[in-house]
Design a protein around this motif. Structure first.
Motif, PDB file in Angstrom:
ATOM      1  N   CYS A  43       0.828  -1.214   0.000  1.00 12.47           N
ATOM      2  CA  CYS A  43       0.000   0.000   0.000  1.00 12.47           C
ATOM      3  C   CYS A  43       0.864   1.267   0.000  1.00 12.47           C
ATOM      4  CB  CYS A  43      -0.891  -0.016   1.234  1.00 12.47           C
ATOM      5  SG  CYS A  43      -1.814   1.515   1.420  1.00 12.47           S
ATOM      6  N   CYS A  46       0.214   2.914   3.827  1.00 16.28           N
ATOM      7  CA  CYS A  46       0.548   2.249   5.102  1.00 16.28           C
ATOM      8  C   CYS A  46       1.521   1.090   4.927  1.00 16.28           C
ATOM      9  CB  CYS A  46      -0.726   1.769   5.788  1.00 16.28           C
ATOM     10  SG  CYS A  46      -1.498   0.390   4.951  1.00 16.28           S
ATOM     11  N   CYS A  69      -6.995  -1.247   0.270  1.00 12.64           N
ATOM     12  CA  CYS A  69      -6.119  -1.676   1.375  1.00 12.64           C
ATOM     13  C   CYS A  69      -6.965  -1.943   2.624  1.00 12.64           C
ATOM     14  CB  CYS A  69      -5.067  -0.601   1.644  1.00 12.64           C
ATOM     15  SG  CYS A  69      -4.107  -0.932   3.132  1.00 12.64           S
ATOM     16  N   CYS A  72      -5.856   0.704   5.606  1.00 10.24           N
ATOM     17  CA  CYS A  72      -6.082   2.159   5.615  1.00 10.24           C
ATOM     18  C   CYS A  72      -7.237   2.589   4.704  1.00 10.24           C
ATOM     19  CB  CYS A  72      -4.801   2.920   5.260  1.00 10.24           C
ATOM     20  SG  CYS A  72      -4.358   2.865   3.517  1.00 10.24           S
TER      21      CYS A  72
HETATM   22 ZN   LIG Z   1      -2.950   1.065   3.279  1.00 14.16          ZN
END
Ligand SMILES: [Zn+2]
Length: 325
Positions: A43, A46, A69, A72
């Protein structure tokens, strides 16, 4: 996946012109022959690898995996082409598929000026434009810079497409350069750096944000305009599938964009769901990432259910009309 409509059945959602259809076949051939190389990074906000797949194709019917994701809630294209494949894609394939032509004509230029005037109005509402130094990344023909220059700003633009830059230089007589942000060696800093319909194409947006910090003047501002995931009503007829295209790496809401910017030490001056947004760099520690996965999935599923219901109602309405006749 959001629904069966998102399966990779190669059917386009958009009605393609002959040129777009030919271009789509050419891109498909490039993918089949492994001319394009794909990568699957974690990602972009994150760094977590866990995603849920939302779609297997884009609006042109090209194979393209869009995922969210789980840590997040950022929606991103993964796997995606690597940088050298994208460079080739933008040089040879993208404009014919997206615009339907490889070089800009007067109709295209006028449509860009009209869009640029809206963005300039937004910027003028939040900033004093007269006399400020502006850099636009990925300026294309420079229509936005042209409208900002008319408001008294000192403008400069960079892009990698020489065809579009040349058209901009000839049409608007602007200060435009063929280079990317990391090769740029300016003699000054900028009061405003602009990404207008560009940020969603970046493979490494965090690297761009860090470079922007170096190029912004003290109290400088960053402007980012991207298509908003929660603003699909008008631009995409309330259909998320209509938004998806393999050239887009990220699909932001105001929340997920704020996550990314705050991780890179930018705080919002203003950000709406359209998304038009203004940011200021700072040097304080980055806050924790907020997870918008559940909220975003719920929003997209609700929109998809509404879309499917509209389709059912429209079929029922047509059947009823036929029976009455
Ligand atoms: Zn993420």
């Amino acid at each position: 996946m959001l629904s069966d409509r998102y399966k990779n059945d190669q059917k386009p959602l958009l009605t393609l012109t002959k040129q777009q259809q030919l271009q789509k076949e050419r891109i498909q051939q490039h993918i089949d022959e492994k001319f394009y190389t794909f990568e699957e990074p974690p990602c972009l906000i994150c760094n977590n690898p866990s995603v849920e797949i939302l779609a297997e194709k884009d609006r042109y019917g090209l194979p393209c995996s869009t995922a969210i994701c789980q840590s997040c809630g950022l929606i991103q294209t993964t796997p995606r082409m690597n940088q050298s494949s994208y460079n080739h894609f933008y040089n040879d394939d993208h404009r014919n598929l997206y615009v339907g032509a490889q070089s800009p004509d007067l109709t295209y230029i006028n449509s860009r000026i009209k869009a640029a005037e809206k963005t300039t109005t937004y910027l003028a509402e939040h900033l004093s434009l007269s006399g400020i130094r502006i850099l636009e990344i990925g300026c294309g023909i420079g229509a936005l810079l042209y409208t900002l220059q008319k408001r008294g700003a000192l403008v400069e633009g960079i892009d990698l497409s020489e065809t579009y830059l040349e058209a901009g230089k000839n049409h608007f007589n602007l200060n435009l350069h063929t280079t990317d942000l990391f090769q740029l060696t300016p003699s000054t800093t900028y009061d405003l750096i602009i990404y207008s319909d560009v940020f969603e194409h970046l493979l490494d947006p965090a690297a761009h944000l860090q470079q922007c910090k170096k190029l912004l003047a003290e109290n400088g501002t960053l402007f980012i305009k991207v298509p908003g995931v929660k603003n699909i009503m008008r631009p995409y007829l309330n259909d998320f599938l209509r938004m998806l295209q393999n050239a887009h790496i990220t699909y932001f809401s105001a929340d997920t964009l704020t996550n990314l910017l705050s991780q890179n030490q930018f705080s919002p001056l203003h950000c709406n769901e359209q998304i038009m947004s203004l940011w200021k760099p700072h040097s304080q520690a980055a806050p924790a990432i907020t997870n918008y996965f559940t909220q975003t999935i719920r929003f997209l599923k609700k929109k998809e259910n509404q879309h499917l219901l509209r389709n059912v109602l429209s079929i029922a309405y047509n059947v009823k009309n036929k029976l009455i006749r």
